[in-house]
Design a protein around this motif. Sequence first.
Motif, PDB file in Angstrom:
ATOM      1  N   ASP A 303      24.195  35.112  37.861  1.00  0.00           N
ATOM      2  CA  ASP A 303      23.406  35.363  36.648  1.00  0.00           C
ATOM      3  C   ASP A 303      24.163  36.209  35.631  1.00  0.00           C
ATOM      4  O   ASP A 303      23.559  36.985  34.877  1.00  0.00           O
ATOM      5  N   ASP A 306      23.083  35.293  31.076  1.00  0.00           N
ATOM      6  CA  ASP A 306      21.621  35.356  30.982  1.00  0.00           C
ATOM      7  C   ASP A 306      21.092  34.098  30.289  1.00  0.00           C
ATOM      8  O   ASP A 306      21.479  33.787  29.159  1.00  0.00           O
ATOM      9  N   THR A 307      20.194  33.383  30.944  1.00  0.00           N
ATOM     10  CA  THR A 307      19.694  32.125  30.388  1.00  0.00           C
ATOM     11  C   THR A 307      18.902  32.330  29.101  1.00  0.00           C
ATOM     12  O   THR A 307      18.729  31.385  28.328  1.00  0.00           O
ATOM     13  N   ARG A 308      18.416  33.549  28.831  1.00  0.00           N
ATOM     14  CA  ARG A 308      17.711  33.800  27.571  1.00  0.00           C
ATOM     15  C   ARG A 308      18.642  33.644  26.379  1.00  0.00           C
ATOM     16  O   ARG A 308      18.202  33.311  25.275  1.00  0.00           O
ATOM     17  N   HIS A 309      19.941  33.909  26.605  1.00  0.00           N
ATOM     18  CA  HIS A 309      20.905  33.873  25.507  1.00  0.00           C
ATOM     19  C   HIS A 309      21.937  32.766  25.665  1.00  0.00           C
ATOM     20  O   HIS A 309      22.439  32.233  24.675  1.00  0.00           O
ATOM     21  N   TRP A 310      22.268  32.420  26.924  1.00  0.00           N
ATOM     22  CA  TRP A 310      23.290  31.419  27.181  1.00  0.00           C
ATOM     23  C   TRP A 310      22.715  30.102  27.672  1.00  0.00           C
ATOM     24  O   TRP A 310      23.480  29.188  28.017  1.00  0.00           O
ATOM     25  N   ALA A 311      21.382  29.991  27.705  1.00  0.00           N
ATOM     26  CA  ALA A 311      20.720  28.756  28.146  1.00  0.00           C
ATOM     27  C   ALA A 311      21.329  28.280  29.471  1.00  0.00           C
ATOM     28  O   ALA A 311      21.447  29.071  30.407  1.00  0.00           O
ATOM     29  N   ASP A 312      21.745  27.014  29.531  1.00  0.00           N
ATOM     30  CA  ASP A 312      22.271  26.469  30.787  1.00  0.00           C
ATOM     31  C   ASP A 312      23.790  26.481  30.815  1.00  0.00           C
ATOM     32  O   ASP A 312      24.404  25.686  31.544  1.00  0.00           O
ATOM     33  N   SER A 338      27.283  41.344  29.320  1.00  0.00           N
ATOM     34  CA  SER A 338      26.166  40.693  28.639  1.00  0.00           C
ATOM     35  C   SER A 338      26.434  40.659  27.142  1.00  0.00           C
ATOM     36  O   SER A 338      27.346  41.323  26.634  1.00  0.00           O
ATOM     37  N   SER A 589      23.000  30.998  19.690  1.00  0.00           N
ATOM     38  CA  SER A 589      22.060  31.917  20.358  1.00  0.00           C
ATOM     39  C   SER A 589      22.772  33.157  20.879  1.00  0.00           C
ATOM     40  O   SER A 589      22.244  34.274  20.778  1.00  0.00           O
ATOM     41  N   ALA A 593      22.093  37.052  19.895  1.00  0.00           N
ATOM     42  CA  ALA A 593      21.800  38.040  20.936  1.00  0.00           C
ATOM     43  C   ALA A 593      22.801  39.186  20.915  1.00  0.00           C
ATOM     44  O   ALA A 593      22.465  40.319  21.281  1.00  0.00           O
ATOM     45  N   ASP A 736       0.553  36.354  27.639  1.00  0.00           N
ATOM     46  CA  ASP A 736       0.921  36.847  26.313  1.00  0.00           C
ATOM     47  C   ASP A 736      -0.127  37.807  25.771  1.00  0.00           C
ATOM     48  O   ASP A 736       0.186  38.786  25.095  1.00  0.00           O
TER      49      ASP A 736
END
Length: 739
Positions: A303, A306-312, A338, A589, A593, A736
């Motif tokens: 990990d 981070d998939t939030r910023h680097w997707a797949d 990161s 992205s 980030a 949410d």
Amino acid sequence: MSELFDAVDALIASRSPLPPPAERKRLRQAHGLTLDEVAAALQVRRATVSGWEAGKTEPRPPERDAYARMLKQLAQLYPAVAPVPPEDTAIPETPAVPAAPAPSAAEPAQARTAPTGPAAKPANTALRPVAPAAVPRPAVSTRPTSRRPAAKRAAPASAPAGGADPRFENGPLAVVDVADGQVLAYCVGGLVLDVAAKSLPALVEWTLREGRFGQPKLSGPGKDADPLIVLTGAACEHYGLPVTLTQQERLAGRLPEGHKVIKQLTRANWQLTKRGFGPWARIYRPAQGSERACVQLCIPSWDALDTRHWADAGQLPPADLARLLGTYAARVMTPRGSTAVTGLELMTALHPPTRASEPDATGKRHSEHNPGSLGKDPVDCAPCEAPDGHPLLADLPRFHQRTPAEVLVEEAYDWARPLTDAECLRPHLVGIDVNMAFAAGANGLNVGLGAPTHVKSPVFDPKLPGSWLVDLSHVDLSRVKLAKQWTDLDGELLPSPFTPKGERPQGPAWYATPTVAYAVELGYDVRPVEAYVRHDNGRYLDAWYNRLRDAYLATMADLGVYADMPPAEFLAAMDGYRQRDPQLAIVVSAIKATVKGGIGKLRERPRGEGWKPGQPWRALARPTWRPDIRAAVISRTRINMHRKIVRHAAFTGQYPVAILSDCAVYASDGPSPLDFLPYRDGKPLPGGFKLGLNPGLVKHEGTQSVLWGEGVREQFNAPELNLARYIKDGTVTDQDTGE
């Protein structure tokens, strides 16, 4: 005979000529086609077309003939453009590999294959997949051997393939993978090297002695970037590392000290930083003079990305991942961890803390402070700037709740209000989002460089960065100064510019300089009670902003979105831009980030570490732990948003119904931002919102119906639910809303 003719036709179709894999992708993207569209037309799966473009598989009849026909027509529309070389000069496919230093007697010469062939400029992409199957596999040697795919292709401008510096001829990084028992290093520009190292310590040695990886420094007094080696899951297995971390190891963020690979490194006299062997491990030996011996490891299966910023990105084939990270490295810097860590490291790389002095009487140079930097030693923040638990607050009672008069709270907006009757009659809610908002907030901002000075009853100076205790409760948003003229507004429909939740201040509170300066701009007197100001100041973040802005604009241009587009053309270009090249979209992205994460890191909080309130934590030892700079950037970003909102309201009578950080939502008669943003003769309202790509301008975030907005507020019994959080796709969950 007809059967024979049919057989001959089938035979010809089975060998229909196809361009090289990279050219197939270029032609598709040049025409704006997605993989899904091509797959649907040929009645195959999306993954099948992707495999054809990557060179992993080849089409078979009857699809092959149709695919060849499509590519032939596209090639007529979008011919590859080869630059005309000067007389007697050959233009290589990628920058020529500099001549290697002459080998010593103890170091055998290295065989290296230079790329040849004309360069073709791609249409909309900076990333090209490598066809691993087309790469020949010579016997592994003790020296790195360069290998190119058999199908020659152009090296796009934004996919660096090694610079002019012979020390870094193979680029800033490599993705190390193992296939059929052979270790390969996939570099930027399509280069593939054989790796003979059989252990991790040997891989580190190979990287430093033979790999020729790295990146030149970004500033004169700075340091060259250390090489980055990315290990795939197969490479982890090969070198005795786990492919994934256990739950305990993930929580610790590292391997246990007794792991066999760490013991191997120790026996080879290699050291790890205090963070140990985690997803981003730094392996080094103490520097000998100016010579550094350090390698950064990145392990995506742990990990690291981070998939939030680097997707797949971590799931990409090695060659594609090398190109993606190489594009980021060329435009931002070689990743150091990161995106947040890299954002902070970029600040230091552009403004190193020290520089070499002028020669003294003996001719020697010494290390001295580099003007404009934060220096090499940390400075204490002001008590009001310290987050809860900071050592400066150790004497406070354990459960004491600090008031606005005790703590500086400069945060992004999270504000919403009920819709008016008139707004409920409009059909649409339209969200607009400020591009690179925090980067724009940092641009040209004067921030403190040194320690604060405490001042009692100061005269406010908008040019002096610091924190000010002042009462702004008298500022009335129903009457403000705009362009030196008093203007009446509906203050009840506006958020306060002085608080993140938009409520009006109730008394004295601490504010950063941009917030207090805005109160003066609106036409109101301010009389601070006290302040912590920084007389040593400067525009520390300007170079940081410029580099990230340029990285963002260049990558978006590769995706077909340009900074000088007219509003309608810009909105059309932004529609679906991520699908034009998903890998480049990941780079976008990651750049965004890097901005947000870098600013956030300026006030990094304790993370585990056995920390207790009142005790120092690791980040406090950094010169870049500067909560005052973070507060100033966020303050200016929030004020920039409010200034545009006020000007828009004064000109149109329209007020936002919700704001979340850099996104504002308006009720509109139409679904497009052009339906409520005022443009006259193609020009926007001066000082208001402007559609465009540059940081500080806005793009379309999303459109939902007013009925949707009122419905979700009623569903969750939340009349002031922040609709800006959900305007993009309209999805709202119980999680949410806190239900």
